[in-house]
Motif scaffolding. Structure first.
Motif, mmCIF file in Angstrom:
data_model
loop_
_atom_site.group_PDB
_atom_site.id
_atom_site.type_symbol
_atom_site.label_atom_id
_atom_site.label_comp_id
_atom_site.label_asym_id
_atom_site.label_seq_id
_atom_site.Cartn_x
_atom_site.Cartn_y
_atom_site.Cartn_z
ATOM 1 N N ALA A 182 -12.665 -15.765 -13.717
ATOM 2 C CA ALA A 182 -11.994 -14.415 -13.561
ATOM 3 C C ALA A 182 -13.193 -13.426 -13.944
ATOM 4 C CB ALA A 182 -10.847 -14.123 -14.566
ATOM 5 N N ILE B 246 -12.498 -6.252 -14.073
ATOM 6 C CA ILE B 246 -12.768 -5.093 -13.020
ATOM 7 C C ILE B 246 -12.605 -3.636 -13.533
ATOM 8 C CG2 ILE B 246 -12.999 -6.774 -10.968
ATOM 9 C CD1 ILE B 246 -10.264 -5.791 -10.032
ATOM 10 N N ARG C 188 -7.578 -4.900 -16.270
ATOM 11 C CA ARG C 188 -7.320 -5.449 -14.797
ATOM 12 C C ARG C 188 -8.546 -6.413 -14.451
ATOM 13 N NH1 ARG C 188 -4.033 -3.822 -11.600
ATOM 14 N NH2 ARG C 188 -4.128 -3.583 -9.550
ATOM 15 N N GLU D 114 -9.641 -9.930 -11.629
ATOM 16 C CA GLU D 114 -9.687 -10.656 -10.511
ATOM 17 C C GLU D 114 -9.878 -12.181 -10.652
ATOM 18 O OE1 GLU D 114 -11.613 -10.418 -6.056
ATOM 19 O OE2 GLU D 114 -12.392 -9.197 -7.483
ATOM 20 N N ASP E 189 -10.374 -16.089 -9.095
ATOM 21 C CA ASP E 189 -10.961 -16.540 -7.841
ATOM 22 C C ASP E 189 -10.078 -16.993 -6.881
ATOM 23 O OD1 ASP E 189 -9.720 -18.739 -9.370
ATOM 24 O OD2 ASP E 189 -11.545 -19.908 -9.388
ATOM 25 N N GLY F 154 -7.876 -14.939 -5.363
ATOM 26 C CA GLY F 154 -7.663 -13.813 -5.024
ATOM 27 C C GLY F 154 -6.609 -12.952 -5.577
ATOM 28 N N TRP F 155 -5.954 -13.214 -6.608
ATOM 29 C CA TRP F 155 -5.027 -12.451 -7.490
ATOM 30 C C TRP F 155 -5.736 -11.419 -8.164
ATOM 31 C CZ3 TRP F 155 -3.930 -11.373 -12.471
ATOM 32 C CH2 TRP F 155 -2.930 -10.622 -12.657
ATOM 33 N N ILE F 156 -5.331 -10.275 -8.146
ATOM 34 C CA ILE F 156 -5.774 -8.935 -8.949
ATOM 35 C C ILE F 156 -4.669 -8.313 -9.469
ATOM 36 C CG2 ILE F 156 -6.983 -6.517 -8.909
ATOM 37 C CD1 ILE F 156 -8.458 -7.519 -6.077
ATOM 38 N N LYS G 181 -0.784 -13.357 -17.149
ATOM 39 C CA LYS G 181 -0.620 -12.278 -16.288
ATOM 40 C C LYS G 181 0.497 -11.198 -16.453
ATOM 41 C CE LYS G 181 -2.352 -14.939 -12.556
ATOM 42 N NZ LYS G 181 -1.828 -15.847 -11.331
#
Length: 78
Positions: free
Chosen positions: A3, A6, A44, A46, A48, A50-52, A75
């Motif tokens: 992860a 960001i 926040r 991201e 690997d 694709g989940w943000i 999460k």
């Protein structure tokens, strides 16, 4: 699962300090430093796949070493 943070880390909180950090000997051997603290916060991230989104993260930090051993604990739903 890797992860990347960001955004800024919010709601930081100290979980443990000094002898309360169970892996302090490991941290000192690998990274050096003294006075380790276990911390938690939300940021926040991201992942690997694709989940943000926002997640609760835990890490260790010491003066002169910085933040190491990041973990995503859960999460957070919007």
């Amino acid at each position: 699962m890797t992860a990347k943070v960001i955004g800024p880390i919010r709601q930081t909180e100290i979980i443990a300090t000094g002898r309360g950090v169970r892996v302090r000997h490991f941290l000192r051997d690998v990274y050096g430093g003294r006075n380790w603290r276990k911390m938690k916060g939300t940021a926040r991230v991201e992942i690997d796949d694709g989940w943000i989104g926002d997640a609760e993260i835990h890490w260790y930090e010491a003066h002169g070493v910085g933040k190491v051993e990041w973990k995503i604990k859960r999460k957070l739903e919007p």
